[in-house]
Structure formats: structure tokens, C-alpha cells
Design a protein around this motif. Structure first.
Motif, PDB file in Angstrom:
ATOM      1  N   GLU A  76     -70.819  -8.274  46.054  1.00  0.00           N
ATOM      2  CA  GLU A  76     -72.161  -7.544  46.086  1.00  0.00           C
ATOM      3  C   GLU A  76     -72.947  -8.142  44.826  1.00  0.00           C
ATOM      4  OE1 GLU A  76     -71.532  -3.196  48.114  1.00  0.00           O
ATOM      5  OE2 GLU A  76     -71.523  -3.343  45.785  1.00  0.00           O
ATOM      6  N   LYS A  77     -74.242  -8.055  45.075  1.00  0.00           N
ATOM      7  CA  LYS A  77     -75.192  -8.507  44.023  1.00  0.00           C
ATOM      8  C   LYS A  77     -76.412  -7.758  43.988  1.00  0.00           C
ATOM      9  CE  LYS A  77     -73.713 -13.217  44.457  1.00  0.00           C
ATOM     10  NZ  LYS A  77     -74.238 -14.691  44.528  1.00  0.00           N
ATOM     11  N   SER A  78     -76.974  -7.371  42.871  1.00  0.00           N
ATOM     12  CA  SER A  78     -78.278  -6.396  42.774  1.00  0.00           C
ATOM     13  C   SER A  78     -79.200  -6.897  42.052  1.00  0.00           C
ATOM     14  CB  SER A  78     -77.733  -5.098  42.491  1.00  0.00           C
ATOM     15  OG  SER A  78     -77.287  -4.847  41.229  1.00  0.00           O
ATOM     16  N   LEU A  79     -80.396  -6.759  42.109  1.00  0.00           N
ATOM     17  CA  LEU A  79     -81.534  -7.032  40.891  1.00  0.00           C
ATOM     18  C   LEU A  79     -82.071  -5.764  40.788  1.00  0.00           C
ATOM     19  CD1 LEU A  79     -82.970  -9.149  39.599  1.00  0.00           C
ATOM     20  CD2 LEU A  79     -84.349  -9.880  41.311  1.00  0.00           C
ATOM     21  N   GLN A  80     -82.393  -5.149  39.868  1.00  0.00           N
ATOM     22  CA  GLN A  80     -83.237  -3.896  39.644  1.00  0.00           C
ATOM     23  C   GLN A  80     -84.328  -4.090  38.515  1.00  0.00           C
ATOM     24  OE1 GLN A  80     -80.976  -0.060  39.870  1.00  0.00           O
ATOM     25  NE2 GLN A  80     -82.003   0.484  37.950  1.00  0.00           N
TER      26      GLN A  80
ATOM     27  N   PHE B  75     -92.045  15.715  29.077  1.00  0.00           N
ATOM     28  CA  PHE B  75     -92.106  15.067  30.476  1.00  0.00           C
ATOM     29  C   PHE B  75     -91.858  13.796  30.600  1.00  0.00           C
ATOM     30  CE2 PHE B  75     -94.868  12.221  33.113  1.00  0.00           C
ATOM     31  CZ  PHE B  75     -94.633  12.811  34.261  1.00  0.00           C
ATOM     32  N   ASN B  76     -91.028  13.623  31.685  1.00  0.00           N
ATOM     33  CA  ASN B  76     -90.350  12.460  32.023  1.00  0.00           C
ATOM     34  C   ASN B  76     -90.604  11.785  33.173  1.00  0.00           C
ATOM     35  OD1 ASN B  76     -88.106  11.632  29.510  1.00  0.00           O
ATOM     36  ND2 ASN B  76     -87.963  13.785  30.025  1.00  0.00           N
ATOM     37  N   GLY B  77     -91.035  10.471  33.442  1.00  0.00           N
ATOM     38  CA  GLY B  77     -91.301   9.990  34.688  1.00  0.00           C
ATOM     39  C   GLY B  77     -90.596   8.647  34.821  1.00  0.00           C
ATOM     40  N   ASN B  78     -89.761   8.289  35.970  1.00  0.00           N
ATOM     41  CA  ASN B  78     -89.305   7.014  36.023  1.00  0.00           C
ATOM     42  C   ASN B  78     -89.460   6.608  37.483  1.00  0.00           C
ATOM     43  OD1 ASN B  78     -87.299   6.612  33.730  1.00  0.00           O
ATOM     44  ND2 ASN B  78     -87.097   9.029  34.287  1.00  0.00           N
ATOM     45  N   ALA B  79     -89.629   5.076  37.705  1.00  0.00           N
ATOM     46  CA  ALA B  79     -89.793   4.368  38.995  1.00  0.00           C
ATOM     47  C   ALA B  79     -88.823   3.186  38.729  1.00  0.00           C
ATOM     48  CB  ALA B  79     -91.199   3.986  39.112  1.00  0.00           C
ATOM     49  N   PHE B  80     -88.172   2.913  40.041  1.00  0.00           N
ATOM     50  CA  PHE B  80     -87.310   1.824  39.943  1.00  0.00           C
ATOM     51  C   PHE B  80     -87.405   0.987  41.451  1.00  0.00           C
ATOM     52  CE2 PHE B  80     -84.574   4.833  41.625  1.00  0.00           C
ATOM     53  CZ  PHE B  80     -83.656   4.403  42.530  1.00  0.00           C
ATOM     54  N   TYR B  81     -87.027  -0.276  41.425  1.00  0.00           N
ATOM     55  CA  TYR B  81     -86.717  -0.938  42.546  1.00  0.00           C
ATOM     56  C   TYR B  81     -85.454  -1.669  42.495  1.00  0.00           C
ATOM     57  CZ  TYR B  81     -87.246  -4.880  46.033  1.00  0.00           C
ATOM     58  OH  TYR B  81     -86.731  -5.562  46.836  1.00  0.00           O
ATOM     59  N   ASN B  82     -84.511  -1.440  43.366  1.00  0.00           N
ATOM     60  CA  ASN B  82     -83.185  -2.094  43.339  1.00  0.00           C
ATOM     61  C   ASN B  82     -82.692  -2.858  44.852  1.00  0.00           C
ATOM     62  OD1 ASN B  82     -80.643  -2.749  42.600  1.00  0.00           O
ATOM     63  ND2 ASN B  82     -79.725  -0.464  42.959  1.00  0.00           N
ATOM     64  N   ASN B  83     -82.727  -3.950  44.877  1.00  0.00           N
ATOM     65  CA  ASN B  83     -82.329  -4.845  45.903  1.00  0.00           C
ATOM     66  C   ASN B  83     -80.898  -5.355  45.803  1.00  0.00           C
ATOM     67  OD1 ASN B  83     -81.978  -7.729  47.247  1.00  0.00           O
ATOM     68  ND2 ASN B  83     -83.778  -6.463  48.262  1.00  0.00           N
ATOM     69  N   VAL B  84     -80.103  -4.934  46.955  1.00  0.00           N
ATOM     70  CA  VAL B  84     -78.766  -5.324  46.958  1.00  0.00           C
ATOM     71  C   VAL B  84     -78.478  -6.190  48.165  1.00  0.00           C
ATOM     72  CG1 VAL B  84     -76.294  -4.336  47.360  1.00  0.00           C
ATOM     73  CG2 VAL B  84     -78.217  -3.114  45.939  1.00  0.00           C
ATOM     74  N   SER B  85     -77.744  -7.223  47.941  1.00  0.00           N
ATOM     75  CA  SER B  85     -77.380  -8.199  49.097  1.00  0.00           C
ATOM     76  C   SER B  85     -75.747  -8.229  48.948  1.00  0.00           C
ATOM     77  CB  SER B  85     -77.739  -9.515  48.602  1.00  0.00           C
ATOM     78  OG  SER B  85     -77.150  -9.982  47.423  1.00  0.00           O
ATOM     79  N   ASN B  86     -75.213  -8.319  50.235  1.00  0.00           N
ATOM     80  CA  ASN B  86     -73.674  -8.249  50.599  1.00  0.00           C
ATOM     81  C   ASN B  86     -73.386  -6.782  50.339  1.00  0.00           C
ATOM     82  OD1 ASN B  86     -73.810 -11.096  50.894  1.00  0.00           O
ATOM     83  ND2 ASN B  86     -73.418 -11.626  48.931  1.00  0.00           N
TER      84      ASN B  86
END
Length: 299
Positions: free
Chosen positions: A262-266, A280-291
Motif C-alpha cells: 500500500e502507498k499513500s500521499l497526504q 479554535f482548531n481547524g484542519n483539512a487534509f487530502y489522502n490518496n491511497v494506492s494498492n
């Protein structure tokens, strides 16, 4: 009426006991008895009266030395030895950790032969980790290290959920931090190799992971964060070589020896604001997982 029970409350309950013949497994019900229970904050204290005689909570409920668990049940024994040291070495510091663990998991599931070990996993694991913290220079902090493990599993039961296997893993890593004004930077990289042998097969995996992040202190109350990371995960033995009924999940599991890593890029970003009264806390994320590895229904 409230159904809640609190410390020092006294309640009246009826308890039904069952005698089990260890040879025939025939069950005989014993006449229910009434027990007056006072709730304490310790399980080791007496819990009330039974026919005017005090009984201890462990006598009927917690002491498996005086009872025989019903089938199916598991017996687990885990032994661990660990050596953990921190040594000043030159201008830096060396941290060393070496451990050996032995996990014996036995499952008894044959009601006709209660002593039969349906499953018996005998797993031995040697772990090691060495880190060297270099002396701080111009607000730079560096750490280099190596860690890994050697693992072997033997099946001693009449059935096998996963095959016997041997596994060796090793990883090299580097981590750094830098403080400059209102900025804090951090980053690291890691290279891993893993080899696993089972069912006459030899599988080898290897990859590289890394991350780079920063924080910016815009003011005493406001902080911005950003991070980018690449990760991976090699398939474990259960995913590669399972071939048996898993009683805990009520399904038959069949592995796939051709699974890839498995591989990921975040990417993730965040903002924090606070004062003496609120935050106050705010978070945003993008995670792409292959295999991506997941369970799939076959039938």
C-alpha cells in the motif's frame, strides 16, 4: 424509577449456578439463590450476604482457578523481556531498545474433546531500535537511527488460521527539526526492507517514506500548520496467507499472496487560535491511497 446503581447502593438479585460434569459436559441447574449485594469501589471487597454468610466477589465471578470456562474459549500467555538504555555518547546521546516477546495463544473449541487445542499460535518476536541524537547546532536538531524485528510463528494446534512463517524487517531513518524566528520546520525520511517466508514462498517488500512540515506563529494566539507526507505499508501475513475459519469474525478468511505494498500521499493544513478563555482548531487534509488492501466477499 431510576435504573442506575451507584457506589454504596444495596441491591437484591437472584443468581443461578450451573454445575458442569468435566467428563460428560452434562449441565445440571442448581436452585437459584438470593444474594444481597452492596456496590463497592473495589472488586476485592465482600459483596454482601448469601444465606447469612459473606462471599467474596472473586469466588463466583473472577477466579478462573476455581471454575472451568465454557467452550469455546482462549488461553493467552504473553512474556516480554526488554532492555532500554539512554547513553551520553560524545556530544550526542544514544538511545537503545532491545526486546524479546513470546506470545502463546491457545483456542479450545472442540466440545467433545475439551482439552484439544483447536488453534495454538506460538509467536516469538525480537525487536530492536537504536537512535543517535546529534548535538544541536544553530537551532538544528538531527536524529538518525535503525530499527527492525525478527519474527517466527509456529502452529501447534490441530487447525491453522495462518501458516507458519518467518519474517525479518529493518529500517533506516533520519529526522530533523529547525527553529527560525516564527517558523518551525521538521522533516524526515525512512527506508524499509521486509522479507517474509511462508508456505514455501519468499516475499520481499521495500519502499521509502518521508514527510516535510512547517508551522508559522503569526501571533501569540494564531498558528498555521502545513504538512506533506508519503507513506507505505507492506501486507501482513494474515492478508497474504490466511486459509481458515476465523471464529472471532465468523467468517472463513483466504489470503492473497500476490498483494502489493500500500502507498499513500497526504497533504494536510491546519489553523489554531486561542486566548485565555477559548480555543479554535481547524484542519483539512487530502489522502490518496494506492494498492489499498481490504476484505472482499468471495461467495
Amino acid at each position: 424509577m431510576s435504573n442506575n446503581i451507584f457506589i454504596n447502593d444495596t441491591v437484591r438479585i437472584k443468581v443461578k449456578f450451573v454445575d458442569i460434569d468435566p467428563n460428560t459436559l452434562e449441565q445440571t441447574e442448581v436452585e437459584p439463590v438470593e444474594v444481597i449485594v452492596t456496590i463497592f469501589n473495589s472488586l476485592d471487597q465482600e459483596i454482601g450476604s448469601h444465606n447469612a454468610q459473606s462471599i467474596n466477589a472473586s469466588q463466583y465471578y473472577y477466579d478462573f482457578n476455581s471454575t472451568t470456562p465454557s467452550i469455546p474459549y482462549q488461553y493467552i500467555q504473553h512474556t516480554k523481556y526488554i532492555l532500554d538504555n539512554s547513553i551520553n555518547w560524545g556530544a550526542g546521546k544514544l538511545k537503545a531498545n532491545i526486546a524479546y516477546q513470546k506470545n502463546e495463544r491457545q483456542e479450545f473449541g472442540n466440545i467433545e474433546i475439551p482439552s484439544e487445542k483447536s488453534l495454538y499460535f506460538d509467536l516469538g518476536t525480537l525487536n530492536y531500535s537504536f537512535q543517535y541524537l546529534l548535538p544541536e547546532t544553530n537551532n538544528w536538531k538531527h536524529t538518525i537511527g535503525v530499527n527492525g524485528l525478527k519474527q517466527e510463528n509456529k502452529n501447534k494446534g490441530v487447525e491453522a488460521l495462518i501458516p507458519e512463517y518467518k519474517s525479518v524487517e529493518m529500517g533506516l531513518f533520519f529526522y530533523t527539526q529547525k527553529h527560525s524566528g516564527k517558523f518551525n520546520f521538521s522533516g524526515g525520511a525512512r527506508i524499509d526492507q521486509k522479507g517474509i517466508e511462508f508456505n514455501g514462498l519468499q516475499k520481499n517488500y521495500g519502499d521509502m517514506a518521508g514527510s516535510l512540515g512547517m508551522t508559522y506563529e503569526a501571533s501569540n494566539n494564531l498558528i498555521f500548520k502545513f504538512n506533506i507526507a508519503r507513506g507505505y505499508r507492506a501486507p501482513n501475513l494474515a492478508e497474504l496467507g490466511s486459509n481458515g475459519a476465523h471464529e472471532g469474525t465468523n467468517r472463513y478468511e483466504y489470503g492473497n499472496a500476490n498483494l502489493a505494498t500500500e502507498k499513500s500521499l497526504q497533504f494536510d493544513a491546519g489553523i489554531e487560535w486561542s486566548n485565555e478563555h477559548i480555543s479554535f482548531n481547524g484542519n483539512a487534509f487530502y489522502n490518496n491511497v494506492s494498492n489499498y488492501i481490504f476484505y472482499e466477499k468471495l461467495i
